[in-house]
Design a protein around this motif. Structure first.
Motif, PDB file in Angstrom:
ATOM      1  N   ARG A  43       0.855  -1.187   0.000  1.00  0.00           N
ATOM      2  CA  ARG A  43       0.000   0.000   0.000  1.00  0.00           C
ATOM      3  C   ARG A  43       0.887   1.231   0.000  1.00  0.00           C
ATOM      4  N   ALA A  44       0.684   2.112  -0.972  1.00  0.00           N
ATOM      5  CA  ALA A  44       1.456   3.345  -1.072  1.00  0.00           C
ATOM      6  C   ALA A  44       0.898   4.381  -0.098  1.00  0.00           C
ATOM      7  N   PRO A  45       1.663   5.438   0.188  1.00  0.00           N
ATOM      8  CA  PRO A  45       1.177   6.487   1.096  1.00  0.00           C
ATOM      9  C   PRO A  45      -0.139   7.114   0.655  1.00  0.00           C
ATOM     10  N   ASP A  46      -0.400   7.139  -0.653  1.00  0.00           N
ATOM     11  CA  ASP A  46      -1.665   7.715  -1.125  1.00  0.00           C
ATOM     12  C   ASP A  46      -2.824   6.731  -1.051  1.00  0.00           C
ATOM     13  N   GLY A  47      -2.571   5.542  -0.531  1.00  0.00           N
ATOM     14  CA  GLY A  47      -3.626   4.557  -0.345  1.00  0.00           C
ATOM     15  C   GLY A  47      -3.794   3.574  -1.482  1.00  0.00           C
ATOM     16  N   THR A  48      -3.126   3.806  -2.600  1.00  0.00           N
ATOM     17  CA  THR A  48      -3.243   2.860  -3.702  1.00  0.00           C
ATOM     18  C   THR A  48      -2.528   1.558  -3.365  1.00  0.00           C
TER      19      THR A  48
END
Length: 313
Positions: A212-217
């Motif tokens: 999970r990336a910091p932007d939620g993706t």
């Protein structure tokens, strides 16, 4: 001996439509891996329970000709597309059809979920979900089947206490748990923490990994490359004496709940993920302290009772 694979091949399988829409592509992926079984979900995009009788007979014959077992049929029962308000008759009819298919395939397991909410109060949602699963389990038991509830969509999808309550209140030998290593990452829960609590009731395992990336993706990865602590989960299972199958569901080229099927080489990606799964398990093989049983047989420890309302596989 050189070239010998240290992890038992009969305990490795995968969800075929993650490799290809058509059956021949699914068979090709398993042949390339040298595995002996498939987990079936759709053929040419059609859910198993919706196949006409002639098409299903062809599927069964091709599996026999290829010398492959069907270890589990992945149903839509209680899944992300069927909330608790969805007509229960559809689930009962699907289970009846799958029971006939299981008999033809000599398959014991049917994957289910436990119904996403649809605006009901939590207590009513819980009561209705438990009641439905209990009625399904009774029907499955009469047919000689075992339902596998996945830590995915529904009331008991992402919480260990609800899984334990579901198994306890249904109180049927026809209900066990399916643990998916990767569902916690996209849906924000600690899958390993859940596994530690429900471990005695796990009879089947799906393997995927994700970051999970910091932007939620969320992006899916090869097993062991993501944030799902796949190696820790598999180690815990083996050390506990788990003797069931490990079923690959990599989500690298296909994510059914998103309607995603990439133009990439899905068979190649599936095979690559399968080889990585073999590598991870081979490294953990010394932790397998009990003899490997047939993957179609429930684990000895899974003879009693036990998370993602939003998690979808």
């Amino acid at each position: 001996m050189p070239g010998e694979r240290p992890f038992p091949q009969h305990r490795l399988t995968g969800i075929g439509d993650e490799a290809a829409r058509g059956l021949e592509g699914q068979l090709d992926a398993v042949r390339r891996l040298g595995w002996t079984a498939l987990e079936l979900r759709t053929i040419d995009g059609v859910p198993l329970a919706d196949l006409d009788a002639g098409t299903f007979r062809t599927v069964a014959a091709r599996l026999r000709d290829a010398g492959l077992d069907a270890l589990c049929l992945a149903s839509r029962i209680g899944n992300w597309a069927r909330p608790i308000t969805h007509p229960f008759a559809d689930d009962l009819a699907e289970l009846d059809t799958l029971a006939d298919q299981c008999a033809a395939l000599n398959c014991q397991y049917v994957r289910i979920m436990s119904y996403p909410d649809d605006g009901l109060p939590e207590t009513e949602w819980a009561a209705r979900a438990v009641d439905r699963v209990a009625r399904l389990a009774a029907r499955a038991e009469a047919a000689g089947l075992t339902l596998l509830h996945e830590n995915c969509a529904g009331w008991a999808g992402d919480r260990a206490d609800r899984m334990l309550r579901l198994v306890r209140e249904v109180d049927s030998p026809a209900l066990r748990l399916l643990f998916d290593t990767g569902n916690g990452v996209p849906h924000g829960y600690d899958a390993l923490g859940i596994l530690e609590q429900v471990l005695p009731h796990v009879a089947h395992v799906h393997v995927k990994d994700a970051v999970r990336a910091p932007d939620g993706t969320v992006a899916y990865t090869l097993p062991g490359d993501g944030q799902a602590r796949v190696t820790d989960c598999l180690r815990l299972l083996l050390e506990s004496g788990y003797t069931g199958a490990f079923s690959l569901e990599p989500h690298l080229a296909v994510r059914p709940h998103e309607g995603l099927r990439t133009q990439d080489d899905a068979v190649g990606l599936f095979v690559r993920a399968g080889r990585r799964l073999e590598e991870v398990l081979a490294g953990l093989a010394p932790h397998a302290t009990t003899p490997a049983a047939s993957a179609a047989t429930p684990t000895a420890s899974a003879t009693k009772p036990a998370a993602s309302e939003g998690a979808r596989a």
